[in-house]
Design a protein around this motif. Structure first.
Motif, mmCIF file in Angstrom:
data_model
loop_
_atom_site.group_PDB
_atom_site.id
_atom_site.type_symbol
_atom_site.label_atom_id
_atom_site.label_comp_id
_atom_site.label_asym_id
_atom_site.label_seq_id
_atom_site.Cartn_x
_atom_site.Cartn_y
_atom_site.Cartn_z
ATOM 1 N N ALA A 25 0.805 -1.223 0.000
ATOM 2 C CA ALA A 25 0.000 0.000 0.000
ATOM 3 C C ALA A 25 0.837 1.272 0.000
ATOM 4 C CB ALA A 25 -0.929 0.002 1.196
ATOM 5 N N ARG A 29 0.720 4.181 -2.694
ATOM 6 C CA ARG A 29 0.395 5.563 -2.382
ATOM 7 C C ARG A 29 1.439 6.507 -2.945
ATOM 8 N NH1 ARG A 29 0.842 5.592 3.132
ATOM 9 N NH2 ARG A 29 -0.277 3.640 3.345
ATOM 10 N N GLN A 259 4.872 4.524 17.332
ATOM 11 C CA GLN A 259 4.456 5.880 16.956
ATOM 12 C C GLN A 259 4.415 6.063 15.446
ATOM 13 O OE1 GLN A 259 7.213 8.499 18.868
ATOM 14 N NE2 GLN A 259 6.506 7.992 20.909
ATOM 15 N N PHE A 260 4.961 5.142 14.711
ATOM 16 C CA PHE A 260 4.971 5.163 13.241
ATOM 17 C C PHE A 260 5.810 6.298 12.648
ATOM 18 C CE2 PHE A 260 1.338 2.542 14.216
ATOM 19 C CZ PHE A 260 1.366 1.571 13.236
ATOM 20 N N SER A 261 6.584 6.989 13.477
ATOM 21 C CA SER A 261 7.402 8.087 12.938
ATOM 22 C C SER A 261 8.377 7.567 11.893
ATOM 23 C CB SER A 261 8.202 8.759 14.049
ATOM 24 O OG SER A 261 7.382 9.075 15.127
ATOM 25 N N ASN A 264 6.762 6.600 8.640
ATOM 26 C CA ASN A 264 6.347 7.777 7.884
ATOM 27 C C ASN A 264 7.487 8.417 7.099
ATOM 28 O OD1 ASN A 264 3.746 7.555 8.747
ATOM 29 N ND2 ASN A 264 3.931 9.054 10.400
#
Ligand code: HEM
Ligand code: HEM
Ligand code: SF4
Ligand code: FES
Lengths: 291, 157, 123
Positions: A25, A29, A259-261, A264
């Motif tokens: 995904a 994106r 936190q997915f930092s 990202n």
């Protein structure tokens, strides 16, 4: 100082022509975003005369050896805009035309070497992968946060490399499967580790993580490296156990706060958080086996 | 590592403007101190996952704090009915306590919803929707807290 | 290597227990709020009502489990947060045993209270 106009155009075409199914995904994106911005750019190009415009950069400066630069400051550069210009292109232009002391790392200009991870407009990105026209101006270019600044945009990567070394980031299996003189990997297994092999050691993820900041946390990149080998079936059970033990250390996977930092900011779209979480579950499963 | 290297700074400075073709000029500026705050100094740049983390932490601490207080208050049960009823009803009669209970509900609801979100993240499920599920937790928390106000404040006025 | 893994203080054990208690707490905490705010209004709580609930064995066991799970989950969460802040060495040992003692006291007091709430009529 070449702006690779033709390159980016052919890339855009490749992007549109390729099948879009079966792709992770995040990658999907990114491709969509790329396509959208390409469309936009084409429109913009037809209406305006780009070479009249300038790009406004605000660049972090620091040099312990120059009296005037011992106190960090920001310098402004106004660079003639070019179609397809990246932040790295703009920095190179500034250095070549205005201030030859402007210091930053770069090499490949194509998101492969991992040298030019920078803090651009408040997030970690590769200078060479970031199109100027996707950014608000003025474009703020700073060195990666949470690392010591050596000079201008150059940070000390020692700690990051140490963490990478901790997980012994190389293939170690000595035994060959009987009857073969090579290590073969089946397609499914290759697919499983595919994304994790893409790391270019840029350090963007580590820099974005507020748990890694200042501490001894192994960090997303190193854990992802460990994942790459733990999940590689060609390495035997003993090696796998060893590797799991490393990432289960106190400063290993348990420090991740999801936190997915890192996910990202990773310029290679590696699903870092997903990999870290999978290793946590792997560790728990592994230890439950022994009860 | 030499001490004269600087670490991370957020620098807002008087700026030198270098126009095309002109010579670089040099100006001094002050730098911020390092310290714990520096991470949170960037709060405007936090992403969904970061906010979820901050809120989950905060709500977790409130809940454990409340649990200790809660047991202390309920301990009046040991002294008998009049003490227990008197204390609880005395507290409930205070408007501020009622409002704090709405706050507590909001805190608990957020911690539960985001906790469930985190459990899914731990299972590796729905990672692509992690930001959306955080916003959904926030909105639901708000809605539930608002909807419960009548019940919580009932009889307080 | 097996003996290494049976230790109960491994980080992965605490990690897992934090999630397991969380799953349990989702249910009971929601139930607790529903019961004491929407079914019975908080301002109407009396010891008689509490006793009526607490003297049912199922409710009693649920509340005591709630107490234990909540204490573990909350205190372990606090400990993790402190470890993340980088607490180490002696302060860490002190904090660790301090938290264990405080938790045990809270659980003991909670059970004492719960017992008193049954009015000695737990069937
Ligand atoms: C404002 C909301 C709350 C009210 C009005 C409330 C009220 C009560 C009451 C009246 C009891 C006694 C048992 C009964 O009457 O059935 C009780 C027990 C208990 N509550 Fe709450 N509660 C609230 C929120 C919470 C929260 C947020 C927690 C968790 C952190 C919690 C944890 C407990 C526990 C563990 C017990 C059992 C105590 C024991 O075993 O001694 N409560 N609560
Ligand atoms: C109702 C269901 C609950 C769920 C689903 C839940 C879920 C979670 C999860 C998954 C974490 C771990 C976060 C992490 O390590 O990354 C956590 C942390 C925590 N929880 Fe809960 N929890 C619940 C109830 C409670 C209760 C009742 C308390 C207090 C008594 C509590 C206090 C805490 C604390 C203090 C933390 C640590 C926060 C921090 O990182 O500083 N939680 N919760
Ligand atoms: S994981 Fe991604 S962000 Fe981290 S070092 Fe590798 S390429 Fe860079
Ligand atoms: S210059 Fe190589 S990654 Fe950007």
């Amino acid at each position: 100082m070449s702006t690779h106009v033709s390159e980016s155009e052919s890339e855009a075409q490749a992007g549109t022509d390729q099948q879009t199914t079966d792709r992770p995904a995040a990658q999907q994106r990114r491709l969509e975003k790329k396509r959208a911005s390409n469309d936009q750019r084409e429109q913009a190009d037809s209406s305006t005369e780009t070479d009249e415009e300038t790009v406004h950069l605000k660049v972090f400066r620091y040099d312990p050896e120059v009296k005037d630069k011992q106190e960090p400051r920001f310098d402004d550069f106004h660079v003639p805009a070019k179609k397809g210009m990246t932040v790295l292109d703009a920095l190179i232009y500034s250095r070549d035309h205005y201030d030859s002391s402007l210091t930053f790392r770069h090499s490949c200009r194509q998101a492969i070497c991992g040298s030019d991870a920078l803090f651009i407009n408040g997030s970690q990105r590769l200078g060479c992968q970031t199109q100027i026209d996707e950014l608000d101006q003025p474009v703020r270019v700073e060195p990666l946060p949470h690392q010591e600044v050596v000079k201008d945009l150059v940070v000390d990567m020692e700690h990051f490399y140490d963490q990478m070394d901790t997980v012994e980031p190389y293939f170690q299996e000595e035994d060959l499967p009987s009857g073969l003189d090579e290590q073969r990997q089946d397609r499914e297994n290759r697919e499983k580790i595919k994304m994790s092999t893409r790391c270019i050691w840029c350090g963007a993820c580590m820099s974005s993580c507020n748990i890694a900041a200042g501490g001894n946390y192994l960090g997303p990149a190193a854990i992802n490296k460990a994942y790459r080998f733990v999940m590689d079936e060609r390495e035997g059970e003993d090696l796998k156990q060893q590797r799991l033990e490393t990432i289960e250390e106190e400063q290993g996977v348990w420090r991740c706060q999801t936190q997915f930092s890192c996910t990202n900011v990773c310029p290679k779209d590696i699903p870092l958080t997903e990999h870290i979480q999978e290793l946590k579950r792997e560790a728990v499963k592994n230890n439950l086996k022994f009860w | 590592m030499p001490a004269d290297r600087v670490g991370w700074h957020t620098v807002d400075s008087s700026q030198t403007t270098i126009l095309a073709g002109s010579n670089p000029e040099v100006h001094m500026s002050q730098s911020y101190d390092r310290g714990l705050v520096e991470n949170f100094g960037r709060w405007t740049e936090f992403s969904a996952g970061m906010w979820a983390w901050v809120f989950h932490k905060f709500t977790g601490w409130v809940l454990i704090g409340y649990l200790f207080t809660h047991i202390a208050v309920l301990s009046t049960a040991i002294e008998g009915a009049s003490m227990y009823n008197g204390t609880l009803q005395g507290l409930e009669a205070l408007l501020i306590v009622r409002f704090m209970e709405v706050g507590l509900l909001a805190v608990a609801v957020f911690h539960i919803l985001n906790g469930v979100r985190l459990l899914f993240v731990d299972l590796g499920l729905g990672l692509d929707a992690q930001d959306k599920s955080f916003y959904a937790s926030l909105i639901l928390t708000g809605a539930i807290a608002v909807a419960s106000i009548p019940t919580f404040l009932g009889g307080a006025f | 290597m097996a003996e290494h893994y049976t230790s109960f203080s491994r980080d992965d054990t605490r990690w897992l227990l934090q999630r397991v208690t969380a799953v349990f707490l989702v249910g009971v905490l929601a139930f607790h709020f529903m019961l004491l705010h929407f079914v019975h209004h908080a301002y109407e709580i009396t010891l008689a009502g509490t006793t009526a609930r607490m003297s049912q064995p199922g409710y009693f066991i649920t509340m005591v489990s709630f107490l234990i799970a909540g204490t573990f989950h909350g205190v372990n969460g606090v400990y993790n947060a402190l470890v993340n802040q980088g607490i180490e060495g002696t302060p860490r040992t002190i904090v660790k045993y301090g938290l264990i003692i405080v938790s045990l006291l809270l659980i003991a007091q909670g059970i004492r209270v719960a017992w008193a709430m049954t009015g000695g009529q737990l069937i």
